[in-house]
Design an enzyme around this catalytic site. Structure first.
Site, PDB file in Angstrom:
ATOM      1  N   GLU A  78     -18.595  21.959  38.504  1.00 41.92           N
ATOM      2  CA  GLU A  78     -18.497  22.294  36.943  1.00 41.92           C
ATOM      3  C   GLU A  78     -19.763  21.798  36.386  1.00 41.92           C
ATOM      4  OE1 GLU A  78     -14.481  21.856  35.132  1.00 41.92           O
ATOM      5  OE2 GLU A  78     -13.775  20.971  36.963  1.00 41.92           O
ATOM      6  N   HIS A  94     -14.407  22.887  24.239  1.00 45.67           N
ATOM      7  CA  HIS A  94     -14.741  23.491  25.465  1.00 45.67           C
ATOM      8  C   HIS A  94     -15.561  24.514  25.254  1.00 45.67           C
ATOM      9  CE1 HIS A  94     -13.993  25.101  29.465  1.00 45.67           C
ATOM     10  NE2 HIS A  94     -13.530  24.200  29.899  1.00 45.67           N
ATOM     11  N   ARG A 116     -21.017  20.101  28.504  1.00 46.99           N
ATOM     12  CA  ARG A 116     -19.991  20.987  27.565  1.00 46.99           C
ATOM     13  C   ARG A 116     -20.633  21.147  26.179  1.00 46.99           C
ATOM     14  NH1 ARG A 116     -14.048  19.383  29.643  1.00 46.99           N
ATOM     15  NH2 ARG A 116     -14.563  20.699  31.408  1.00 46.99           N
ATOM     16  N   HIS A 132     -10.575  20.578  22.612  1.00 43.42           N
ATOM     17  CA  HIS A 132     -10.091  20.470  24.123  1.00 43.42           C
ATOM     18  C   HIS A 132      -9.825  19.058  24.341  1.00 43.42           C
ATOM     19  CE1 HIS A 132      -9.726  21.223  28.426  1.00 43.42           C
ATOM     20  NE2 HIS A 132     -10.682  20.448  28.711  1.00 43.42           N
ATOM     21  N   ARG A 134     -17.371  14.065  27.281  1.00 49.25           N
ATOM     22  CA  ARG A 134     -16.838  13.739  28.662  1.00 49.25           C
ATOM     23  C   ARG A 134     -17.273  14.894  29.710  1.00 49.25           C
ATOM     24  NH1 ARG A 134     -12.677  16.223  31.450  1.00 49.25           N
ATOM     25  NH2 ARG A 134     -11.652  17.309  29.625  1.00 49.25           N
TER      26      ARG A 134
HETATM   27  C1  SIN Z   1     -11.845  23.051  32.878  1.00 50.62           C
HETATM   28  O1  SIN Z   1     -11.210  23.618  34.084  1.00 50.62           O
HETATM   29  O2  SIN Z   1     -12.598  23.714  32.456  1.00 50.62           O
HETATM   30  C2  SIN Z   1     -11.475  21.902  32.146  1.00 50.62           C
HETATM   31  C3  SIN Z   1     -11.573  20.720  33.118  1.00 50.62           C
HETATM   32  C4  SIN Z   1     -11.798  19.605  32.107  1.00 50.62           C
HETATM   33  O3  SIN Z   1     -11.497  19.427  30.807  1.00 50.62           O
HETATM   34  O4  SIN Z   1     -12.478  18.390  32.702  1.00 50.62           O
END
Ligand code: SIN
Length: 429
Positions: free
Chosen positions: A113, A231, A272, A335, A370
């Site tokens: 990610e 998010h 993010r 989020h 985060r």
């Molecule tokens: C996501 O799947 O994008 C969320 C995962 C997260 O909030 O760490």
């Protein structure tokens, strides 16, 4: 006064509350309450996955990725503690029956990610949170020493007569509005995030920062109430209610954010907050209320989409989008809450015998922003440590000060409104 009494009261039944209960000795009498149903925690909604230290050689880079994403405002001690305990925690989860994706040789698979310098995220399709939380819940349901009481709202803490110690909480039974106190040797707040306070959030609407609220009322320290994460990608909709998350792992596997001409406008794997800011800027330039995410560029194409992201594909289909043939509209949504009740490496708050774990606490692990997929891991680890600390510390002593008459209709009404925050947002529109 007749007051129900337990060794430990846990408020919240997401992964933090459940893992705390599972780490307490089997002779401890534990009550776990939660505001909604047992499946109405954000832990159930987590899609992307859970981070783990892949090997010793990954330590420095995992540490640096977490710190960089958090703008170096993280507490390096809690970050270290989280990373060092990650493998043990994953092994415990596997012991509870949690199934993570594996390759043909049975080895764990890792996805990626934003802001991770290498893939180190374990996953179960696109419903990792549900896989983990439902197994923990099953394990708790088998514990004869733990009582689970859903649909129960915490409206206050129960303090000692001198106001110096936490001795439990004042609860309200949602169905009847009945208010009662529970006396507990130790109390753990695992009440989750604050998304219900925002019109557009990926959180359950019932999550309205209740733990933080009661702590503020009793001058228990709360840090960084302004550290709220948006998010980058929730599915755009004109409807109301919880925003549907399009997991960051979709971008980790190759999905592209595009403008209305179909051009990429940001590196999708930046932290993010940076990606969210770029999307808002793009929306401003276009005079639009969303941008688009093209899932067709995911490595492995349709096959990967079907296998790794079945929930997202299906949800989009129900909303009228075919991810195999067109980009989908996305918009940032609230989020996660990085701020919260100040807590130590063992979940201690500034009030004796009161602990805070999971999203409601701020132990500094996430800094100002985060890193993706650190939330479940952090919640599990520090909840287990709080349980250890409770055993070491022993129960609070003293008489509780509880006057049911102090909880008037107004207080109970406020709790009711917090449960139906969705309706309030709707009225405001
Ligand atoms: C996501 O799947 O994008 C969320 C995962 C997260 O909030 O760490």
């Amino acid at each position: 006064m007749d007051m129900r009494s337990y060794d430990v009261l846990i408020v919240g039944a997401g992964v933090a509350g459940l893992n705390c209960a599972l780490h307490l000795p089997k002779e401890t009498r534990v009550l776990v309450v939660c505001k909604g149903g047992l499946k109405e925690s954000d832990s159930f909604l987590a899609q992307g996955g859970i981070c783990v230290l892949r090997d010793k050689g990954d330590y420095q880079s995992y540490f640096e990725d977490t710190m960089r994403a958090g703008h170096y405002e993280n507490n390096p001690f809690t970050v270290r503690c989280m990373i060092e305990n990650s493998r043990k925690t994953i092994e415990e989860l596997i012991g509870f029956g949690v199934r993570f994706a594996r390759d043909g040789n049975g080895e764990l698979r890792f996805t990626r990610e934003g802001a991770h310098s290498r893939p180190r995220i374990l996953f179960h399709a696109d419903c990792t949170g549900k896989e983990i939380t439902s197994h923990l819940l099953k394990a708790v349901q088998k514990c004869p020493n733990v009582e689970l009481r859903p649909h129960t709202t915490m409206i206050d803490l129960l303090l000692s007569e001198d106001g110096e110690n936490c001795l439990g909480a004042v609860l309200c039974e949602n169905a009847t509005g009945g208010v009662y106190a529970v006396r507990a040797g130790n109390t753990v707040l695992a009440t989750g995030g604050v998304g219900g306070l925002f019109p557009h959030s990926t959180n359950f609407r019932i999550l309205t920062g209740d733990g933080v609220g009661v702590c503020l009322e009793h001058a228990i320290a709360v840090d960084h109430a302004d550290y709220v994460q948006f998010h980058p990608t929730s599915l755009y909709t004109t409807g109301h209610g919880r925003s549907f998350l399009i997991s960051e792992s979709v971008r980790g596997e190759g999905a592209h954010l595009i403008d209305r001409e179909g051009r990429r406008f940001v590196d999708e794997l930046l932290p993010r907050d940076v990606v969210t800011a770029a999307i808002y800027e793009q929306m401003r330039k276009e005079g639009s209320d969303h941008v688009r995410l093209d899932l067709r560029t995911v490595e492995g194409g349709a096959e990967t989409l079907r296998q790794h992201f079945p929930g997202i594909v299906e949800h989009c289909r129900k909303e009228g989008y075919d991810v195999f043939s067109e980009p989908i509209p996305v918009v940032p949504a609230q989020h996660y809450f990085m701020g919260g009740i100040r807590s130590s490496l063992f979940g201690r708050t500034t009030m004796p015998h009161l602990y805070a774990v999971g999203e409601t606490c701020c132990n500094g692990v996430h800094g100002r922003n985060r890193l993706a997929s650190n939330s479940l891991l952090e919640a599990l680890i520090f909840a287990a440590r709080a349980a250890e600390d409770i055993v070491r510390t022993g129960p609070a002593k003293g008489e509780a000060a509880f006057d049911p008459a102090a909880y008037d209709v107004k207080t109970i009404e406020r709790a009711r409104k917090a449960r139906v925050r969705k309706e309030i947002h709707r009225e405001r529109k």
